[in-house]
Design an enzyme around this catalytic site. Structure first.
Site, short mmCIF file in Angstrom:
data_model
loop_
_atom_site.label_atom_id
_atom_site.label_comp_id
_atom_site.label_asym_id
_atom_site.label_seq_id
_atom_site.Cartn_x
_atom_site.Cartn_y
_atom_site.Cartn_z
N ARG A 167 -7.47 -14.57 0.54
CA ARG A 167 -8.24 -15.81 0.54
C ARG A 167 -7.66 -16.81 -0.47
O ARG A 167 -7.49 -17.98 -0.17
CB ARG A 167 -9.71 -15.52 0.21
N HIS A 204 -9.83 -0.52 -2.39
CA HIS A 204 -9.88 -1.84 -3.01
C HIS A 204 -9.74 -2.96 -1.98
O HIS A 204 -9.28 -4.05 -2.28
CB HIS A 204 -8.80 -1.95 -4.09
N ASP A 243 -10.64 -6.49 -2.87
CA ASP A 243 -9.64 -7.15 -3.71
C ASP A 243 -8.51 -7.72 -2.86
O ASP A 243 -8.00 -8.82 -3.12
CB ASP A 243 -9.05 -6.17 -4.73
N ASP A 276 -1.23 -1.69 4.75
CA ASP A 276 -1.37 -0.60 5.71
C ASP A 276 -2.63 -0.84 6.54
O ASP A 276 -3.73 -0.62 6.05
CB ASP A 276 -1.45 0.73 4.97
N GLY A 287 -2.92 -1.85 -7.66
CA GLY A 287 -3.92 -2.59 -6.87
C GLY A 287 -5.34 -2.13 -7.09
O GLY A 287 -6.21 -2.93 -7.42
N HIS A 306 0.86 -1.18 0.00
CA HIS A 306 0.00 0.00 0.00
C HIS A 306 0.90 1.24 0.00
O HIS A 306 2.08 1.17 0.35
CB HIS A 306 -0.91 0.00 1.23
N ASP A 333 -4.20 -6.48 -7.71
CA ASP A 333 -4.32 -7.54 -6.70
C ASP A 333 -5.04 -8.75 -7.31
O ASP A 333 -4.68 -9.90 -7.05
CB ASP A 333 -5.08 -7.04 -5.47
#
Length: 156
Positions: free
Chosen positions: A109, A100, A103, A93, A68, A21, A73
């Site tokens: 996951r 996002h 995302d 962060d 991102g 980030h 991402d």
């Protein structure tokens, strides 16, 4: 368990995704400089500005994807599914809202589903990059997706 899972091998030469980030970009650049001798022996990928900054500031070659918030991402997640990315370093962060965020959660996951090592801070990244597995192949078990799809199709 033998047909419920498949064995995947993370090769000796890792395919490492580097993501950060905005407030964390200086930290990941410093981390890359601190571990340049190790990182130069692996294939590096990154999202947008992070990939560009790491390349510019460290001289390491990083294949860049979108930023991102513009889908980067998701692109890294897709590369995990395709078997291209097998190691993720994501300096996130935790104190700033990210537009996002869904995302980022999807990426985390998919890393879990595919049993991919993922660091979300410097301490974890330091442990991972100095692990004895960095210089060897690593076998890990992943859900047998073909069997899962077959069973779901048969039950419908």
């Amino acid at each position: 368990m033998k047909d419920e899972y498949m064995t995947f091998t993370i090769k000796k030469k890792k395919n490492i995704a580097l993501i950060a980030h905005d407030n964390e970009k200086p930290k990941i650049i410093k981390w890359c400089m601190d571990h340049k001798e190790v990182l130069k022996n692996h294939n590096l990928y990154g999202t947008g500005t992070t990939a560009r900054l790491i390349t510019d500031k460290t001289g390491l070659r990083v294949k860049g994807y979108n930023s991102g918030p513009l889908g980067g991402d998701q692109q890294i997640g897709a590369k995990i599914v395709e078997g291209v990315i097998d190691f993720v370093v994501f300096f996130s962060d935790p104190l700033t809202a990210q537009p996002h965020d869904p995302d980022v959660k999807a990426l985390m996951r998919i890393a879990q589903v595919y049993d991919i090592p993922m660091a979300v801070n410097r301490a974890t990244a330091d442990f991972m990059i100095t692990s004895l597995y960095m210089d060897t192949e690593y076998d890990h078990e992943v859900i047998n997706f073909n069997k899962n799809i077959q069973e779901r199709a048969e039950s419908m």
